[in-house]
Design a protein around this motif. Structure first.
Motif, PDB file in Angstrom:
ATOM      1  N   TYR A   1       8.781  37.339  31.974  1.00  0.00           N
ATOM      2  CA  TYR A   1       8.016  36.753  33.083  1.00  0.00           C
ATOM      3  C   TYR A   1       6.634  37.400  33.171  1.00  0.00           C
ATOM      4  O   TYR A   1       5.602  36.707  33.252  1.00  0.00           O
TER       5      TYR A   1
ATOM      6  N   ARG B   1       1.083  28.113  36.279  1.00  0.00           N
ATOM      7  CA  ARG B   1       1.743  29.163  37.064  1.00  0.00           C
ATOM      8  C   ARG B   1       3.037  28.614  37.656  1.00  0.00           C
ATOM      9  O   ARG B   1       4.084  29.282  37.621  1.00  0.00           O
ATOM     10  N   SER B   2       2.990  27.396  38.158  1.00  0.00           N
ATOM     11  CA  SER B   2       4.164  26.755  38.750  1.00  0.00           C
ATOM     12  C   SER B   2       5.276  26.621  37.705  1.00  0.00           C
ATOM     13  O   SER B   2       6.451  26.875  37.992  1.00  0.00           O
TER      14      SER B   2
ATOM     15  N   GLU C   1       6.948  29.936  37.116  1.00  0.00           N
ATOM     16  CA  GLU C   1       7.879  30.262  38.205  1.00  0.00           C
ATOM     17  C   GLU C   1       9.195  29.497  38.041  1.00  0.00           C
ATOM     18  O   GLU C   1      10.269  30.053  38.267  1.00  0.00           O
ATOM     19  N   THR C   2       9.105  28.226  37.648  1.00  0.00           N
ATOM     20  CA  THR C   2      10.319  27.420  37.436  1.00  0.00           C
ATOM     21  C   THR C   2      11.170  28.030  36.333  1.00  0.00           C
ATOM     22  O   THR C   2      12.390  28.176  36.478  1.00  0.00           O
TER      23      THR C   2
ATOM     24  N   TYR D   1      11.124  31.114  35.216  1.00  0.00           N
ATOM     25  CA  TYR D   1      11.640  32.420  35.657  1.00  0.00           C
ATOM     26  C   TYR D   1      12.856  32.227  36.560  1.00  0.00           C
ATOM     27  O   TYR D   1      13.902  32.864  36.363  1.00  0.00           O
TER      28      TYR D   1
ATOM     29  N   HIS E   1      11.661  31.770  44.087  1.00  0.00           N
ATOM     30  CA  HIS E   1      10.639  31.488  43.062  1.00  0.00           C
ATOM     31  C   HIS E   1      10.552  29.996  42.788  1.00  0.00           C
ATOM     32  O   HIS E   1       9.491  29.491  42.415  1.00  0.00           O
ATOM     33  N   GLU E   2      11.646  29.277  42.996  1.00  0.00           N
ATOM     34  CA  GLU E   2      11.584  27.815  42.933  1.00  0.00           C
ATOM     35  C   GLU E   2      10.720  27.281  44.075  1.00  0.00           C
ATOM     36  O   GLU E   2       9.956  26.332  43.888  1.00  0.00           O
TER      37      GLU E   2
ATOM     38  N   ILE F   1       8.237  28.877  45.455  1.00  0.00           N
ATOM     39  CA  ILE F   1       6.851  29.134  45.041  1.00  0.00           C
ATOM     40  C   ILE F   1       6.379  27.994  44.135  1.00  0.00           C
ATOM     41  O   ILE F   1       5.332  27.390  44.360  1.00  0.00           O
ATOM     42  N   SER F   2       7.201  27.694  43.134  1.00  0.00           N
ATOM     43  CA  SER F   2       6.839  26.650  42.167  1.00  0.00           C
ATOM     44  C   SER F   2       6.617  25.301  42.854  1.00  0.00           C
ATOM     45  O   SER F   2       5.614  24.630  42.610  1.00  0.00           O
TER      46      SER F   2
ATOM     47  N   ASP G   1       2.979  32.469  47.780  1.00  0.00           N
ATOM     48  CA  ASP G   1       3.681  33.639  47.272  1.00  0.00           C
ATOM     49  C   ASP G   1       4.067  34.575  48.422  1.00  0.00           C
ATOM     50  O   ASP G   1       5.179  35.086  48.486  1.00  0.00           O
TER      51      ASP G   1
END
Lengths: 263, 263
Positions: free
Chosen positions: A42, B35-36, B39-40, B42, B87-88, B90-91, B238
């Motif tokens: 990550y 970035r999105s 995050e997905t 991760y 984190h989803e 966030i995405s 975030d």
């Protein structure tokens, strides 16, 4: 069912249980290792993203850096790079504080467990061997008693027979006396061994085995405490970076707020 | 150098600058999209990790669930699953609040920019065309003046020549008078058109073009504000999950602390 079979069962169960404990530690350690790898991957992706969008040297993008929005974007990218660094810290600390520690501890645990069960098996074999010796003593004493009785009957039969010489009667009497002496010796021997065995059995049940079980229990308690400490550390490692992640986000917000549309 | 070339240059620079602005918004939007996606990916890895280590149904692992350390591990896995969920979030929020918004806005911005430059080009062509007409008027007036002077000289030459009939003199006089009239008409026409052009030029320089530049500037300011809002949102999205991530970590710590080595 041999002597002490219940104790053997207990040992078997303990071996199975402690083996399960080792496997649990191993499984937990593998889990933390995989989590650490995910964090590394990550962080790498975030770092690459930050690098990819940095203005290239001598490019129009770099020239545009005089605009406040472009400068704010570069600040966001730099903060994001630090953000990635925090996930590297998570990865490194998970590996150093948990994975490496548990690898060392697992060796120690396996060796300690092996030593306890080696001692247990040895004590079990020792007492079983003593019990077999005791059984042999008992059988010898019973055999000697029968021999003595048979010699006594032979002597009494000879003594009642009028056609037998005095010399033969005397021989039978001495034989019977010898057999009685042997039976008496066997009885003493058996009695002494029984006393010794009782003492040994007492030690085995009330001292040796309880001590061993105590040690195994302590080993297990220590193992569970150790796992608990690792699980606390697992959350702590993550929690420690939260304030720094927060600062990165504040840096991004500050950069965004510094954008002046009028210039 | 044609008339208004400096203004044309200014338009060219503005077109280049506003095109750069659109490209910046597009580049920023792509950055947020990437970035999105990170995050997905991760979140997916963390979810898979959590799933992988969950005790399997009817397995020894599930049976071991009666041990407090195994239960604590399962709690950690469940909290980690919630952690992945953040984190989803966030995405999803990066996509919904920034990427999707900027996609809509970029269409709007491109269309607004196109319309402003279309208006600008049209106004420029209009004034340039008026200036050409003015030049044509001026040339006609100059030509008519020369013609009138030539006719005047011809009449004066005829008038002074004793061998010329009165009728011819009268004809030359009328011709000269006609030419003078034409020159006078051209002068009035040129003068009227000059006044009209001056007014038009005034409007162009002091109203039409400043209004257009003002609109383009407002469009640019709005764009920069919009980017600034997105950059703020980028950090906010975030920051919003941090307290929930903190709660997940507290859940892990609580689970670890609930481990009782004595049972």
């Amino acid at each position: 069912m041999s002597w002490g079979s219940e104790l053997w069962d207990q040992f078997d169960n303990l071996e199975k249980h402690t083996q399960g404990g080792i496997e649990f530690v191993d499984r937990y350690s593998k889990f933390v290792k995989e989590r650490s790898e995910i964090e590394t991957s990550y962080a790498k992706q975030i770092r690459n993203l930050s690098k990819k969008y940095q203005p290239k040297k001598n490019s129009r993008e770099e020239e545009e850096n005089r605009y406040s929005s472009c400068r704010a974007f570069v600040s966001t990218l730099n903060e994001l790079n630090d953000y990635a660094g925090q996930h590297e810290v998570i990865s490194e600390n998970l590996t150093a504080n948990i994975v490496a520690e548990l690898a060392r501890y697992l060796q120690e645990l396996k060796s300690e467990r092996k030593s306890h069960f080696h001692d247990g098996r040895k004590a079990q074999q020792q007492i079983e061997s003593s019990w077999k010796t005791l059984e042999a003593c008992k059988r010898k004493f019973e055999r000697d008693c029968k021999e003595a009785e048979r010699a006594q009957q032979h002597f009494e039969k000879m003594d009642a027979d009028i056609n037998v010489t005095k010399a033969d009667v005397e021989k039978a009497r001495q034989q019977a006396q010898g057999r009685h002496q042997m039976a008496s010796d066997s009885k003493n021997e058996y009695s002494a061994y029984l006393q010794k065995f009782n003492q040994e059995q007492n030690d085995h049940y009330y001292t040796v085995i309880p001590n061993l079980f105590q040690k195994i229990q302590e080993m297990e308690e220590k193992r569970i405490e150790r796992v608990g400490d690792c699980m606390k550390s697992f959350a702590d490692v993550d929690r420690q970076v939260l304030p720094i992640v927060g600062k990165c986000l504040d840096g991004m917000t500050k950069a965004a707020e510094s954008i002046d549309a009028k210039t």
